[in-house]
Scaffold this active site. Sequence first.
Site, PDB file in Angstrom:
ATOM      1  N   ASP A 175       4.363   0.599  12.065  1.00  0.00           N
ATOM      2  CA  ASP A 175       3.166  -0.039  11.508  1.00  0.00           C
ATOM      3  C   ASP A 175       3.015  -1.492  11.949  1.00  0.00           C
ATOM      4  OD1 ASP A 175       3.274   1.683   8.291  1.00  0.00           O
ATOM      5  OD2 ASP A 175       2.703   2.321  10.299  1.00  0.00           O
ATOM      6  N   ASP A 178       4.861  20.000   8.012  1.00  0.00           N
ATOM      7  CA  ASP A 178       5.864  21.079   7.968  1.00  0.00           C
ATOM      8  C   ASP A 178       7.096  20.702   7.157  1.00  0.00           C
ATOM      9  OD1 ASP A 178       6.066  19.275  10.313  1.00  0.00           O
ATOM     10  OD2 ASP A 178       7.949  20.320  10.643  1.00  0.00           O
ATOM     11  N   LEU A 179       7.473  19.433   7.175  1.00  0.00           N
ATOM     12  CA  LEU A 179       8.674  19.023   6.424  1.00  0.00           C
ATOM     13  C   LEU A 179       8.398  19.039   4.915  1.00  0.00           C
ATOM     14  CD1 LEU A 179       9.855  16.114   8.746  1.00  0.00           C
ATOM     15  CD2 LEU A 179      10.777  18.450   8.636  1.00  0.00           C
ATOM     16  N   ARG A 208      -8.694  -0.417   4.271  1.00  0.00           N
ATOM     17  CA  ARG A 208      -7.831   0.572   3.617  1.00  0.00           C
ATOM     18  C   ARG A 208      -6.479  -0.055   3.271  1.00  0.00           C
ATOM     19  NH1 ARG A 208      -7.342   6.235   6.442  1.00  0.00           N
ATOM     20  NH2 ARG A 208      -5.845   6.268   4.741  1.00  0.00           N
ATOM     21  N   ARG A 249      -4.437  10.650   4.101  1.00  0.00           N
ATOM     22  CA  ARG A 249      -3.310  11.590   4.263  1.00  0.00           C
ATOM     23  C   ARG A 249      -2.313  11.459   3.120  1.00  0.00           C
ATOM     24  NH1 ARG A 249       0.133  14.062   7.678  1.00  0.00           N
ATOM     25  NH2 ARG A 249       2.316  13.599   7.312  1.00  0.00           N
ATOM     26  N   CYS A 285      -5.207  12.347  12.571  1.00  0.00           N
ATOM     27  CA  CYS A 285      -5.955  11.096  12.663  1.00  0.00           C
ATOM     28  C   CYS A 285      -5.688  10.514  14.051  1.00  0.00           C
ATOM     29  CB  CYS A 285      -5.527  10.125  11.560  1.00  0.00           C
ATOM     30  SG  CYS A 285      -3.854   9.575  11.753  1.00  0.00           S
ATOM     31  N   ARG A 337      -0.059  14.450  12.800  1.00  0.00           N
ATOM     32  CA  ARG A 337       0.357  14.264  11.405  1.00  0.00           C
ATOM     33  C   ARG A 337       0.654  15.598  10.700  1.00  0.00           C
ATOM     34  NH1 ARG A 337      -1.319   8.981   9.897  1.00  0.00           N
ATOM     35  NH2 ARG A 337       0.410   9.070   8.451  1.00  0.00           N
ATOM     36  N   PRO A 338       1.608  16.388  11.187  1.00  0.00           N
ATOM     37  CA  PRO A 338       1.925  17.674  10.538  1.00  0.00           C
ATOM     38  C   PRO A 338       2.535  17.458   9.146  1.00  0.00           C
ATOM     39  CG  PRO A 338       3.574  17.139  12.171  1.00  0.00           C
ATOM     40  CD  PRO A 338       2.501  16.099  12.313  1.00  0.00           C
ATOM     41  N   LYS A 392       0.849  -1.207   0.000  1.00  0.00           N
ATOM     42  CA  LYS A 392       0.000   0.000   0.000  1.00  0.00           C
ATOM     43  C   LYS A 392       0.876   1.246   0.000  1.00  0.00           C
ATOM     44  CE  LYS A 392      -1.675   1.572   4.026  1.00  0.00           C
ATOM     45  NZ  LYS A 392      -1.359   2.995   4.283  1.00  0.00           N
ATOM     46  N   ASN A 393       1.916   1.246   0.830  1.00  0.00           N
ATOM     47  CA  ASN A 393       2.710   2.467   0.986  1.00  0.00           C
ATOM     48  C   ASN A 393       3.728   2.665  -0.126  1.00  0.00           C
ATOM     49  OD1 ASN A 393       1.157   2.906   3.194  1.00  0.00           O
ATOM     50  ND2 ASN A 393       2.721   2.353   4.695  1.00  0.00           N
TER      51      ASN A 393
HETATM   52  C1  EPZ Z   1       4.123   6.849   6.233  1.00  0.00           C
HETATM   53  O1  EPZ Z   1       3.330   7.914   6.699  1.00  0.00           O
HETATM   54  C2  EPZ Z   1       3.189   5.660   6.144  1.00  0.00           C
HETATM   55  N1  EPZ Z   1       2.088   5.959   5.227  1.00  0.00           N
HETATM   56  C3  EPZ Z   1       2.637   5.333   7.524  1.00  0.00           C
HETATM   57  O2  EPZ Z   1       1.867   4.147   7.374  1.00  0.00           O
HETATM   58  C4  EPZ Z   1       3.793   5.050   8.469  1.00  0.00           C
HETATM   59  O3  EPZ Z   1       3.298   4.800   9.756  1.00  0.00           O
HETATM   60  C5  EPZ Z   1       4.740   6.256   8.494  1.00  0.00           C
HETATM   61  O4  EPZ Z   1       5.185   6.556   7.144  1.00  0.00           O
HETATM   62  C6  EPZ Z   1       5.979   6.006   9.346  1.00  0.00           C
HETATM   63  O5  EPZ Z   1       6.652   4.871   8.863  1.00  0.00           O
HETATM   64  C7  EPZ Z   1       2.306   5.925   3.895  1.00  0.00           C
HETATM   65  O6  EPZ Z   1       3.410   5.690   3.434  1.00  0.00           O
HETATM   66  C8  EPZ Z   1       1.115   6.175   3.009  1.00  0.00           C
HETATM   67  P1  EPZ Z   1       6.050  10.182   8.360  1.00  0.00           P
HETATM   68  P2  EPZ Z   1       3.935   9.411   6.686  1.00  0.00           P
HETATM   69  O7  EPZ Z   1       5.996  11.464   7.643  1.00  0.00           O
HETATM   70  O8  EPZ Z   1       4.920   9.558   5.595  1.00  0.00           O
HETATM   71  C9  EPZ Z   1       6.363  13.342  11.719  1.00  0.00           C
HETATM   72  C10 EPZ Z   1       0.055   2.729   7.670  1.00  0.00           C
HETATM   73  O9  EPZ Z   1      -0.412   2.209   8.681  1.00  0.00           O
HETATM   74  N2  EPZ Z   1       6.242  14.340  10.643  1.00  0.00           N
HETATM   75  O10 EPZ Z   1       7.162   9.220   8.042  1.00  0.00           O
HETATM   76  O11 EPZ Z   1       2.801  10.350   6.737  1.00  0.00           O
HETATM   77  C11 EPZ Z   1       5.099  12.512  11.883  1.00  0.00           C
HETATM   78  O12 EPZ Z   1       4.170  13.176  12.709  1.00  0.00           O
HETATM   79  C12 EPZ Z   1       0.468   4.169   7.702  1.00  0.00           C
HETATM   80  O13 EPZ Z   1       0.261   2.136   6.573  1.00  0.00           O
HETATM   81  C13 EPZ Z   1       6.510  15.673  10.945  1.00  0.00           C
HETATM   82  O14 EPZ Z   1       6.814  16.026  12.091  1.00  0.00           O
HETATM   83  O15 EPZ Z   1       4.689   9.413   8.083  1.00  0.00           O
HETATM   84  C14 EPZ Z   1       5.641  11.262  12.528  1.00  0.00           C
HETATM   85  O16 EPZ Z   1       5.790  11.487  13.901  1.00  0.00           O
HETATM   86  C15 EPZ Z   1       0.143   4.844   9.025  1.00  0.00           C
HETATM   87  N3  EPZ Z   1       6.414  16.602   9.954  1.00  0.00           N
HETATM   88  C16 EPZ Z   1       7.023  11.094  11.886  1.00  0.00           C
HETATM   89  O17 EPZ Z   1       7.348  12.371  11.342  1.00  0.00           O
HETATM   90  C17 EPZ Z   1       6.096  16.248   8.670  1.00  0.00           C
HETATM   91  O18 EPZ Z   1       6.043  17.146   7.787  1.00  0.00           O
HETATM   92  C18 EPZ Z   1       7.044  10.090  10.755  1.00  0.00           C
HETATM   93  O19 EPZ Z   1       5.968  10.419   9.915  1.00  0.00           O
HETATM   94  C19 EPZ Z   1       5.849  14.889   8.381  1.00  0.00           C
HETATM   95  C20 EPZ Z   1       5.931  13.947   9.380  1.00  0.00           C
END
Ligand code: EPZ
Length: 420
Positions: free
Chosen positions: A307, A124-125, A399, A92, A116, A121-122, A22-23
């Site tokens: 996950d 900012d990056l 999903r 998202r 969620c 889920r910010p 999925k990801n």
């Molecule tokens: C991906 O989400 C996955 N989703 C998530 O899988 C997974 O849990 C996550 O990566 C971490 O491995 C998809 O790939 C579609 P992140 P993503 O940005 O990219 C913080 C599932 O169950 N952050 O890697 O949205 C964030 O809050 C889903 O399949 C910022 O601070 O996650 C988190 O604490 C759930 N600022 C950390 O980084 C930002 O701009 C990692 O989040 C972005 C993220």
Amino acid sequence: MDKLVVEGGIRLKGEVVVSGAKNAILPILAATLLTDEPCLIKGAPNLCDTITMLKILRSLGKNVGLDRGIVTVAANRHKNFIADYKFVSTMRASFCVLGPLLAKLKKAKVSLPGGCVIGVRPVDLHIKGMKALGANISVESGYVVAKTSQLKGNHIYLGGIYGSSVLATANVMMAATLAQGRTVIEAAACEPEIVDLASFLIKMGAKIEGAGTPIIEIEGVKQLRGAEHTIIPDRIEAGTFMIAALITKGDILIKNVLFHHLGAVIDKLEETGASITKTDNSIRVCFKRGLKPINITTLPYPGFPTDMQAQMMSLMSITPGISVITEKIYPDRFMHVAELNRMGAHIQREGPHAIVEGVKHLSGAPVMASDLRASASLVLAGLVAGGETTISRIYHLERGYENLEDKLQRLGARIYKEKE
Ligand code: EPZ
């Protein structure tokens, strides 16, 4: 709404074939926005999230199709640069159309994703990366509005307070493929899904080095062509079935698995006492003897995946002894604790830690799914609980897991869907 009914106590045995990741499919579908030429993607999982992303592509001016795991994407006349709230609020990952739209159309208007249950889920990056590439960004009525005359390569540090960001890395890497000059992403996410996205982009003509490492370098090109690609298997689905084998004291051959994507999970399951046999594209997991409690901390890849945290908690909830699970990526990702405790688990939350005291058995109960992986943890608990467990709100599960109840039934599970 549907619910799942699970009767516990059956040892799962047999073979299961894992679906495409999925990801991986979600950002790769977004990447098709970088070209006007047709793309063909094989091994696509037929999931609600896949369908949502196809709807978004259609709303952005693509003709799309999904038939027996093969996705076709082709450009049509009208081009739209607005990704509507109604889509982004449900998924998202839709936010990763920002980079491709900005790179290809020089403008994008993408709804800010809501939070969620697993966290705020910010983004900012993502925004930091787009600004570094020369985009003018504003936030207007819940939408990110981005414009540029031409994106320009830059050196971008993309690490956040919780480490690297998977989709921010994907968004920036996609945008950089059509930027003028060289982009270096430092503190990039190393997940296999990023490597798969880079592999698809390279087939489209992008110049990318270092995907899978914390430093990714992209040399911008003028345009990208259509490409064909086969999605990598879903490592989280594979990990979920590994735990299904252990929690039911069964023996499952899991096929279509790249075991090098599961190093941390295999390591922890062997530590608890699982018997694991690996071949090139399959893993056999067999319950040999009583499991031992273990401590887990979730980290960015190649660390233990967040996950898989909820699924591991289900297994530890019936493993004698004390296990400590620390969630470093989403410190609030514990919605499954209360539901597992309703089934007789003894789990205590202390901030980002969950202290799991293994119990002899769980009892079936009506429980409620709250997010994708919490839902999976409740199915796993239901497979071992005495009596019947009914899991409501299973749209969360659908999903991210393709035909889960069918796959489990083929392994001997007594599980079926019922209208709520
Ligand atoms: C991906 O989400 C996955 N989703 C998530 O899988 C997974 O849990 C996550 O990566 C971490 O491995 C998809 O790939 C579609 P992140 P993503 O940005 O990219 C913080 C599932 O169950 N952050 O890697 O949205 C964030 O809050 C889903 O399949 C910022 O601070 O996650 C988190 O604490 C759930 N600022 C950390 O980084 C930002 O701009 C990692 O989040 C972005 C993220």
